[in-house]
Scaffold this motif. Structure first.
Motif, PDB file in Angstrom:
ATOM      1  N   GLU A   1       6.326 -40.143  12.415  1.00 11.57           N
ATOM      2  CA  GLU A   1       6.834 -39.498  12.632  1.00 11.57           C
ATOM      3  C   GLU A   1       8.343 -39.854  11.780  1.00 11.57           C
ATOM      4  OE1 GLU A   1       6.725 -36.689  13.361  1.00 11.57           O
ATOM      5  OE2 GLU A   1       4.626 -36.307  14.388  1.00 11.57           O
ATOM      6  N   ALA A   2       8.765 -41.587  11.719  1.00 14.23           N
ATOM      7  CA  ALA A   2       9.924 -41.537  11.090  1.00 14.23           C
ATOM      8  C   ALA A   2       9.375 -41.105   9.361  1.00 14.23           C
ATOM      9  CB  ALA A   2      10.247 -42.608  11.261  1.00 14.23           C
ATOM     10  N   LEU A   3       8.583 -41.267   8.763  1.00 14.01           N
ATOM     11  CA  LEU A   3       8.759 -41.052   7.879  1.00 14.01           C
ATOM     12  C   LEU A   3       8.681 -39.356   7.356  1.00 14.01           C
ATOM     13  CD1 LEU A   3       7.991 -42.785   4.758  1.00 14.01           C
ATOM     14  CD2 LEU A   3       5.724 -42.424   5.378  1.00 14.01           C
ATOM     15  N   GLU A   4       7.442 -38.970   8.199  1.00  8.14           N
ATOM     16  CA  GLU A   4       7.779 -36.798   7.981  1.00  8.14           C
ATOM     17  C   GLU A   4       9.418 -37.116   7.754  1.00  8.14           C
ATOM     18  OE1 GLU A   4       2.964 -36.964   8.878  1.00  8.14           O
ATOM     19  OE2 GLU A   4       4.529 -35.788  10.854  1.00  8.14           O
ATOM     20  N   GLU A   5       9.307 -36.837   8.730  1.00  9.04           N
ATOM     21  CA  GLU A   5      10.910 -36.617   9.637  1.00  9.04           C
ATOM     22  C   GLU A   5      12.348 -37.207   8.245  1.00  9.04           C
ATOM     23  OE1 GLU A   5      11.622 -35.910  13.522  1.00  9.04           O
ATOM     24  OE2 GLU A   5       9.419 -34.970  13.609  1.00  9.04           O
ATOM     25  N   THR A   6      11.925 -38.272   8.139  1.00  9.48           N
ATOM     26  CA  THR A   6      13.316 -38.603   7.665  1.00  9.48           C
ATOM     27  C   THR A   6      13.396 -39.384   6.386  1.00  9.48           C
ATOM     28  OG1 THR A   6      13.098 -41.127   8.646  1.00  9.48           O
ATOM     29  CG2 THR A   6      13.737 -39.109   9.862  1.00  9.48           C
ATOM     30  N   GLY A   7      11.671 -39.394   6.042  1.00  3.07           N
ATOM     31  CA  GLY A   7      11.321 -40.272   4.824  1.00  3.07           C
ATOM     32  C   GLY A   7      11.604 -41.983   4.326  1.00  3.07           C
ATOM     33  N   ALA A   8      11.831 -41.769   5.785  1.00  2.00           N
ATOM     34  CA  ALA A   8      11.960 -43.379   5.582  1.00  2.00           C
ATOM     35  C   ALA A   8      11.047 -44.170   6.292  1.00  2.00           C
ATOM     36  CB  ALA A   8      12.905 -44.153   6.877  1.00  2.00           C
ATOM     37  N   THR A   9      10.416 -45.714   5.485  1.00  2.00           N
ATOM     38  CA  THR A   9       9.576 -46.731   5.998  1.00  2.00           C
ATOM     39  C   THR A   9      10.096 -47.366   7.251  1.00  2.00           C
ATOM     40  OG1 THR A   9       8.957 -46.484   4.154  1.00  2.00           O
ATOM     41  CG2 THR A   9       8.513 -48.406   5.547  1.00  2.00           C
ATOM     42  N   VAL A  10       9.809 -47.656   8.147  1.00  2.00           N
ATOM     43  CA  VAL A  10      10.015 -48.126   9.338  1.00  2.00           C
ATOM     44  C   VAL A  10       9.728 -49.563   9.796  1.00  2.00           C
ATOM     45  CG1 VAL A  10      11.868 -46.707  10.544  1.00  2.00           C
ATOM     46  CG2 VAL A  10       9.618 -46.878  11.375  1.00  2.00           C
ATOM     47  N   GLU A  11      10.073 -50.394  10.662  1.00  2.00           N
ATOM     48  CA  GLU A  11       9.242 -51.499  11.192  1.00  2.00           C
ATOM     49  C   GLU A  11       9.052 -50.923  13.096  1.00  2.00           C
ATOM     50  OE1 GLU A  11       9.664 -56.547  11.083  1.00  2.00           O
ATOM     51  OE2 GLU A  11      10.199 -55.113  10.240  1.00  2.00           O
ATOM     52  N   VAL A  12       8.731 -50.849  13.824  1.00  2.00           N
ATOM     53  CA  VAL A  12       8.433 -50.994  14.926  1.00  2.00           C
ATOM     54  C   VAL A  12       9.066 -52.333  15.400  1.00  2.00           C
ATOM     55  CG1 VAL A  12       7.300 -50.923  17.066  1.00  2.00           C
ATOM     56  CG2 VAL A  12       7.152 -49.095  15.803  1.00  2.00           C
ATOM     57  N   LEU A  13      10.243 -52.475  16.687  1.00  4.93           N
ATOM     58  CA  LEU A  13      10.736 -53.327  16.729  1.00  4.93           C
ATOM     59  C   LEU A  13      10.419 -53.920  18.401  1.00  4.93           C
ATOM     60  CD1 LEU A  13      14.118 -53.634  15.537  1.00  4.93           C
ATOM     61  CD2 LEU A  13      13.316 -54.978  14.563  1.00  4.93           C
ATOM     62  N   GLY A  14      10.120 -52.702  19.077  1.00  4.58           N
ATOM     63  CA  GLY A  14       9.891 -53.036  21.126  1.00  4.58           C
ATOM     64  C   GLY A  14      10.088 -51.724  21.195  1.00  4.58           C
TER      65      GLY A  14
ATOM     66  N   ILE B   1       9.951 -43.881  23.366  1.00 10.68           N
ATOM     67  CA  ILE B   1      10.276 -44.023  21.908  1.00 10.68           C
ATOM     68  C   ILE B   1      10.865 -45.658  21.951  1.00 10.68           C
ATOM     69  CG2 ILE B   1      12.959 -43.337  21.250  1.00 10.68           C
ATOM     70  CD1 ILE B   1      11.114 -41.523  21.709  1.00 10.68           C
ATOM     71  N   PHE B   2      10.444 -46.117  20.129  1.00  6.81           N
ATOM     72  CA  PHE B   2      10.835 -47.467  19.950  1.00  6.81           C
ATOM     73  C   PHE B   2      12.306 -47.771  19.240  1.00  6.81           C
ATOM     74  CE2 PHE B   2       6.189 -46.481  20.247  1.00  6.81           C
ATOM     75  CZ  PHE B   2       5.949 -47.197  21.145  1.00  6.81           C
ATOM     76  N   ARG B   3      12.597 -48.892  19.323  1.00  7.90           N
ATOM     77  CA  ARG B   3      13.464 -49.277  18.579  1.00  7.90           C
ATOM     78  C   ARG B   3      12.819 -49.471  17.523  1.00  7.90           C
ATOM     79  NH1 ARG B   3      15.288 -53.830  20.454  1.00  7.90           N
ATOM     80  NH2 ARG B   3      16.776 -54.170  18.513  1.00  7.90           N
ATOM     81  N   ALA B   4      13.179 -49.003  16.294  1.00  6.70           N
ATOM     82  CA  ALA B   4      12.553 -49.746  15.114  1.00  6.70           C
ATOM     83  C   ALA B   4      13.544 -49.971  13.973  1.00  6.70           C
ATOM     84  CB  ALA B   4      12.096 -48.654  14.090  1.00  6.70           C
ATOM     85  N   ARG B   5      12.486 -50.834  13.113  1.00  2.00           N
ATOM     86  CA  ARG B   5      14.302 -51.112  11.957  1.00  2.00           C
ATOM     87  C   ARG B   5      14.274 -50.565  10.661  1.00  2.00           C
ATOM     88  NH1 ARG B   5      14.051 -54.767   7.491  1.00  2.00           N
ATOM     89  NH2 ARG B   5      12.000 -55.315   7.724  1.00  2.00           N
ATOM     90  N   PHE B   6      14.840 -50.057  10.163  1.00  2.00           N
ATOM     91  CA  PHE B   6      15.053 -49.339   8.438  1.00  2.00           C
ATOM     92  C   PHE B   6      14.604 -50.615   7.456  1.00  2.00           C
ATOM     93  CE2 PHE B   6      17.308 -48.047   4.660  1.00  2.00           C
ATOM     94  CZ  PHE B   6      16.689 -46.369   4.417  1.00  2.00           C
ATOM     95  N   VAL B   7      13.568 -50.026   7.276  1.00  2.00           N
ATOM     96  CA  VAL B   7      13.314 -50.825   5.373  1.00  2.00           C
ATOM     97  C   VAL B   7      13.473 -50.317   4.032  1.00  2.00           C
ATOM     98  CG1 VAL B   7      11.169 -51.222   4.246  1.00  2.00           C
ATOM     99  CG2 VAL B   7      10.821 -51.588   6.599  1.00  2.00           C
ATOM    100  N   GLY B   8      13.644 -48.714   4.145  1.00  2.00           N
ATOM    101  CA  GLY B   8      14.300 -48.025   2.896  1.00  2.00           C
ATOM    102  C   GLY B   8      13.457 -46.396   3.148  1.00  2.00           C
ATOM    103  N   PHE B   9      14.080 -46.037   1.649  1.00  2.00           N
ATOM    104  CA  PHE B   9      12.958 -44.521   1.792  1.00  2.00           C
ATOM    105  C   PHE B   9      12.859 -44.772   1.173  1.00  2.00           C
ATOM    106  CE2 PHE B   9      18.001 -43.463   3.398  1.00  2.00           C
ATOM    107  CZ  PHE B   9      17.851 -42.228   4.907  1.00  2.00           C
ATOM    108  N   GLU B  10      11.374 -43.893   1.547  1.00  2.00           N
ATOM    109  CA  GLU B  10       9.865 -43.969   0.487  1.00  2.00           C
ATOM    110  C   GLU B  10      10.212 -42.287   0.089  1.00  2.00           C
ATOM    111  OE1 GLU B  10       7.191 -45.841   2.472  1.00  2.00           O
ATOM    112  OE2 GLU B  10       5.210 -44.558   1.895  1.00  2.00           O
ATOM    113  N   GLN B  11       9.936 -41.812   0.589  1.00  2.00           N
ATOM    114  CA  GLN B  11       9.633 -40.244   0.008  1.00  2.00           C
ATOM    115  C   GLN B  11      10.888 -39.026   0.453  1.00  2.00           C
ATOM    116  OE1 GLN B  11       5.735 -39.814   2.550  1.00  2.00           O
ATOM    117  NE2 GLN B  11       6.623 -39.177   3.100  1.00  2.00           N
TER     118      GLN B  11
END
Ligand code: ZN
Length: 196
Positions: free
Chosen positions: A91-104, A120-130
């Protein structure tokens, strides 16, 4: 709304589907009077995440109804065949274009009035992929002072962001579990062995 009204049986096309407690069951369910088919309706899971990056977090502005033009963290319906963590990342990728890593995990709450469960998770931003998808018109990293409080999709989003900002200030995140009426924040560290 506990059950959607079923007008036609999906198995035989019969038009007499009535609420009954099937033999050996404990709940009333739609039962086809022609072929006996039982319709099981269960809550849907909505997965999402707060995407953290350098003291800010990522919000998306909705380009579609409901809540057109309002801001939210990315979240959406879980699909068959994926884990809830994968759903949040997708959902993060589809709605924001961002690749993320789930933290917890950060918030697990039920909305029985809508037959929904939000995880709902906390996630770390990795980068914009699309580019972000058609559901979104704009994305923005905001600080705690830049949150558009009056333009958020739902009160629950405001509540979760309020708690997140407060906990970030104190350097310790908890895990919220509850429902619309009541809930409890459980102390919880950043590491979660169940994620990876
Ligand atoms: Zn039937």
């Amino acid at each position: 709304m506990l059950h959607k009204k079923i007008h036609f049986c999906s198995q035989c096309g019969g038009d007499e589907v009535l609420m009954q407690v099937p033999s050996g069951d404990t709940h009333a369910r739609p039962v086809c009077q022609d072929c006996g088919h039982i319709v099981y309706q269960n809550p849907t899971v909505i997965a999402g995440c707060i995407i953290e990056h350098e003291g800010k977090f990522l919000l998306g502005k909705r380009a579609i109804e409901p809540m057109l033009g309002k801001w939210s963290i990315p979240a959406g319906f879980m699909e068959n065949g994926e884990t809830v963590e994968q759903a949040a990342v997708r959902e993060a990728l589809e709605e924001t274009g961002a690749t993320v890593e789930v933290l917890g995990p950060y918030s697990i709450f039920s909305v029985p009035q809508m037959n929904q469960v939000y995880i709902i998770f906390r996630a770390r931003f990795v980068g914009f992929e699309q580019p972000f998808g058609d559901e979104t018109s704009e994305v923005s990293f905001v600080t705690k002072d830049e949150v558009p409080w009056n333009e958020l999709t739902y009160p629950a989003i405001g509540q979760i962001l309020t708690r997140y900002i407060n906990e970030e200030d104190h350097g310790q995140f908890g895990l919220y579990m509850g429902c619309y009426e009541q809930g409890l924040v459980h102390p919880f560290g950043n590491a979660n062995p169940c994620i990876n």
